[in-house]
Enzyme design. Structure first.
Site, PDB file in Angstrom:
ATOM      1  N   GLY B  10       0.849  -1.190   0.000  1.00 40.92           N
ATOM      2  CA  GLY B  10       0.000   0.000   0.000  1.00 40.92           C
ATOM      3  C   GLY B  10       0.880   1.233   0.000  1.00 40.92           C
ATOM      4  O   GLY B  10       1.732   1.384   0.879  1.00 40.92           O
ATOM      5  N   LYS B 103      -6.568  -0.392  12.268  1.00 41.43           N
ATOM      6  CA  LYS B 103      -7.273  -0.546  13.545  1.00 41.43           C
ATOM      7  C   LYS B 103      -8.475  -1.463  13.434  1.00 41.43           C
ATOM      8  O   LYS B 103      -8.779  -2.227  14.342  1.00 41.43           O
ATOM      9  CB  LYS B 103      -7.703   0.817  14.080  1.00 41.43           C
ATOM     10  CG  LYS B 103      -8.591   1.594  13.118  1.00 41.43           C
ATOM     11  CD  LYS B 103      -8.220   3.042  13.007  1.00 41.43           C
ATOM     12  CE  LYS B 103      -6.922   3.192  12.249  1.00 41.43           C
ATOM     13  NZ  LYS B 103      -6.647   4.581  11.815  1.00 41.43           N
ATOM     14  N   GLU B 127       1.359  -0.150  16.566  1.00 41.03           N
ATOM     15  CA  GLU B 127       1.394   1.171  17.211  1.00 41.03           C
ATOM     16  C   GLU B 127       0.617   2.210  16.402  1.00 41.03           C
ATOM     17  O   GLU B 127      -0.047   3.088  16.952  1.00 41.03           O
ATOM     18  CB  GLU B 127       2.848   1.616  17.394  1.00 41.03           C
ATOM     19  CG  GLU B 127       3.037   2.965  18.043  1.00 41.03           C
ATOM     20  CD  GLU B 127       2.554   3.018  19.496  1.00 41.03           C
ATOM     21  OE1 GLU B 127       1.467   3.590  19.690  1.00 41.03           O
ATOM     22  OE2 GLU B 127       3.225   2.503  20.401  1.00 41.03           O
ATOM     23  N   GLU B 188     -14.319  11.585   5.456  1.00 40.47           N
ATOM     24  CA  GLU B 188     -14.638  10.829   4.245  1.00 40.47           C
ATOM     25  C   GLU B 188     -15.981  11.291   3.674  1.00 40.47           C
ATOM     26  O   GLU B 188     -16.785  11.898   4.384  1.00 40.47           O
ATOM     27  CB  GLU B 188     -14.757   9.335   4.587  1.00 40.47           C
ATOM     28  CG  GLU B 188     -13.587   8.754   5.341  1.00 40.47           C
ATOM     29  CD  GLU B 188     -12.357   8.569   4.461  1.00 40.47           C
ATOM     30  OE1 GLU B 188     -12.511   8.439   3.234  1.00 40.47           O
ATOM     31  OE2 GLU B 188     -11.233   8.586   5.003  1.00 40.47           O
ATOM     32  N   LYS B 203     -10.440   1.717  18.026  1.00 38.07           N
ATOM     33  CA  LYS B 203      -9.220   2.075  18.766  1.00 38.07           C
ATOM     34  C   LYS B 203      -9.391   1.815  20.258  1.00 38.07           C
ATOM     35  O   LYS B 203      -8.486   1.312  20.924  1.00 38.07           O
ATOM     36  CB  LYS B 203      -8.887   3.544  18.500  1.00 38.07           C
ATOM     37  CG  LYS B 203      -8.535   3.803  17.032  1.00 38.07           C
ATOM     38  CD  LYS B 203      -8.523   5.302  16.729  1.00 38.07           C
ATOM     39  CE  LYS B 203      -8.253   5.585  15.266  1.00 38.07           C
ATOM     40  NZ  LYS B 203      -8.548   6.999  14.912  1.00 38.07           N
TER      41      LYS B 203
END
Lengths: 432, 432
Positions: B10, B103, B127, B188, B203
């Site tokens: 990506g 996530k 992380e 978005e 998260k």
């Protein structure tokens, strides 16, 4: 796996806290570390009534712990330089890892201690040495490892922050609050280390080394205390949209590295400006991450023990492996010696407060002196003399300029007939 | 030591950022890691004009990277669930470590992915999945390892925080700001994930697992968005000394664990209340350390890359050793399944806004309903009807009470003849 056997040297506030956290949170700690961490021995001149040591081996000789073959890690919490240094070097010589909360020891003797540890393949951990419970050493050494650190700035002395907070919130004077802080146990009987910035300079020295990969050089840190800050300055700062904090500031520039502790005006809109009382906070700016901020208790039994035990957990995971799996002592595999700039070479912005006789042309003279030295004025307040007084005050905020230019400008302003007494100068950082 | 060879899957915003940080900061990173970290291969559907890939092997097949024998670590930055999951499992199957910023993938499929990684002796690092550049995973998994974590609370969606900040600072309406956020690229085209709290719930699920050592259980996270927050509520909150933030809150109680994302009033005196715009922040309370706070950019190329590369540096140090030197995936060696409380069982304080007909006895009726259910009133504002209007507003802050009691009280208040429309209810956390 076999338990990690710890020897705690010093059973005062932090030593007692560490002993108790290891007991209270034993189950959680073992679940995280994958093995138990147990206290094999304690060295203390006197027992701590907060600790139940009835099932623990206790000695009054710290060196007995450092040479005890059953101890894997010693925790140095006796403080000071000489005995602490000898203790740590003895433990290293005996192949033990060390965890310490001793900022003075690391800032002054760290290079020598780390070299000894590396020669023996053991690690000296010191998360508790800076900003108490805030995992700031880990954040900079590991969490921000991708970055070139551009600068960092921290409120790293709780006593000083408590005093400045009280001065602002309650309009109190420095010496009045200091006295209360001493009564509350926040400040020592001899408050020099805290209020003159020496303690903060120890911590800033450590932070800058792990941020830039430079040797520890406490002796080059510029240090200025908060004892000359007046209520008036706190109030004028407020009027200009700033708070006064005692900051340790370190910046990586093309010419070298800033390393300085001094009272500083910071914009009140920054979250760090709201860090009040005995709390500590560190801002770190990296070229990838931008600004990050870390806040928490900078001292006390529990917070400092939290950092000590975090180091023990890291060791529990890695002590049986090759030393290369552990983080480098000063974060970098190779330390590079970069010049620490003398304060005269440092560039910063300034708050100036000038007492003047209230007559025509005074402001023009001051403005001319500044402008001739390339110093731009960012904001200005001029106050009329108070009823019955003859002196007016001019308060200025300037753009960033080298300190030596500001020194020259201040000397010239103080040389004006209209200026009364010394010019008050407080540095300003935008932390943007 | 041999370089670490990375395959980046990506090359969008975060992938491009990671590629560029590894190039720009290569020297610093190698000095910290003790070895070089180089990009062996990149998989991208289209090249990123911000990246100079002229000397890099590029493929359009992510699975070619996952099976490339020259790649040590794959960096999964394609996002989404299905292909990402297959990619990560393929990489693990091929003995590669994985770093991901995904996530959703970790919150929903983490338990399965971690089990596969543990069976193979490799690590999946994430992380970057929570709070972008803030090293919050490291802080909780390692920095606070000494603590029993009591609670954590975070502003962990930058879009939502930007919207709430604009509503407060400029008195704008939700949909007006949302439209701007979409134009700025902060939100978005379909903003559901951000403004309805799903992204934050992903998260929070991860944070609570590493805080308490519980399995990932996204499906049990209570989620409420910010689209119903009005300017009025923002202003009343302000009048009461609070700010409204979209918080993820998780608390460890004797009965079980809270896991909830919702708009929340927090006292304006807390530093976290000043965390504005697209910034993220997480507060963590541990039984030794007390409160700690972590602030920084929660998204964007540089900050997210900072977290990805920090994981790569950790792997560079530890990948050649036994897996036990690396931190447990969910922080704990043994995960314990603790009940996540249904929202009805959660205890919190409340802000209520009630529209009422302006007649005698209305406040008394409301107060009686609350008092009969053991709900204490902490503060109250009653506003007269605006000129020409007939409805008054009663604004209340209550003490902490179980949600089911509050539900019953609200139903009773809504049943009063004097009440008009629904009662607005926003939860309150003191974060003290």
């Amino acid at each position: 796996m076999k338990p990690v056997k710890v020897g705690i040297c010093g059973l005062g506030t932090v030593g007692g806290g560490t002993f108790n956290v290891l007991a209270t949170n034993a189950q959680n700690i073992a679940r995280r570390a994958g093995r138990e961490i147990i206290v094999e021995q304690v060295a203390a001149r006197s027992l701590n009534p907060a600790c139940d040591t009835s099932n623990t081996k206790v000695t009054d000789d710290v060196f007995a712990v450092a040479t005890n073959p059953d101890v894997d890690v010693i925790v140095e919490l006796i403080g000071g330089y000489d005995v602490a240094k000898k203790l740590v070097l003895t433990a290293i010589e005996n192949g033990k890892h060390v965890v310490t909360a001793n900022k003075a020891l690391i800032a002054v003797h760290g290079d020598e201690i780390f070299a000894a540890a590396e020669a023996k393949g053991v690690s000296v951990m010191y998360e508790a040495a800076v900003a108490g419970g805030i995992p700031i050493i880990k954040a900079i050494r590991e969490g921000l490892a991708a970055n070139r650190i551009n600068w960092l700035a921290g409120i790293i002395n709780g006593t000083g922050n408590f005093i400045l907070t009280e001065m602002r919130d309650k309009g109190r004077d420095f010496y009045d609050v200091l006295k209360e802080a001493q009564e509350l146990g926040y400040a020592e009987a001899d408050p020099t280390f805290d209020v003159e910035g020496i303690d903060a300079a120890h911590k800033l020295t450590i932070l800058s080394s792990i941020a830039y990969g430079i040797p520890l050089q406490f002796e080059r840190c510029y240090t200025e205390g908060i004892s000359k800050i007046t209520r008036e300055d706190v109030e004028f700062a407020e009027e200009l949209g700033y708070r006064i904090k005692h900051l340790g500031v370190s910046r990586q520039t093309e010419k070298g590295i800033d390393l300085r502790v001094h009272p500083t005006l910071i914009p009140e809109a920054r979250p760090i400006a709201k860090v009040d009382g005995v709390l500590n906070a560190v801002m770190v700016n990296g070229n990838a991450v931008g600004n990050t901020l870390y806040v928490g208790a900078g001292a006390g039994a529990g917070p400092t023990a939290s950092a000590v035990v975090a180091d023990l957990v890291d060791l529990a995971r890695t002590m049986d492996a090759d030393a290369s799996v552990r983080v480098n002592h000063l974060a970098f595999d190779k330390i590079e010696d970069v010049q620490v700039l003398p304060i005269e070479e440092v560039e910063t912005a300034y708050y100036l407060r000038i007492q003047v006789q209230d007559k025509a042309g005074v402001l023009a003279s001051v403005a001319t002196i500044l402008s001739e030295r390339g110093i731009n004025i960012e904001a200005i307040i001029q106050k009329e003399p108070k009823e019955g007084e003859e002196l007016a005050q001019i308060i200025l905020l300037t753009h960033r300029i080298q300190e030596k230019n500001m020194n020259a400008a201040i000397a010239a302003i103080e040389g004006l007939d209209s200026t009364v007494g010394s010019v008050t100068r407080i540095r300003v950082e935008q932390l943007a």
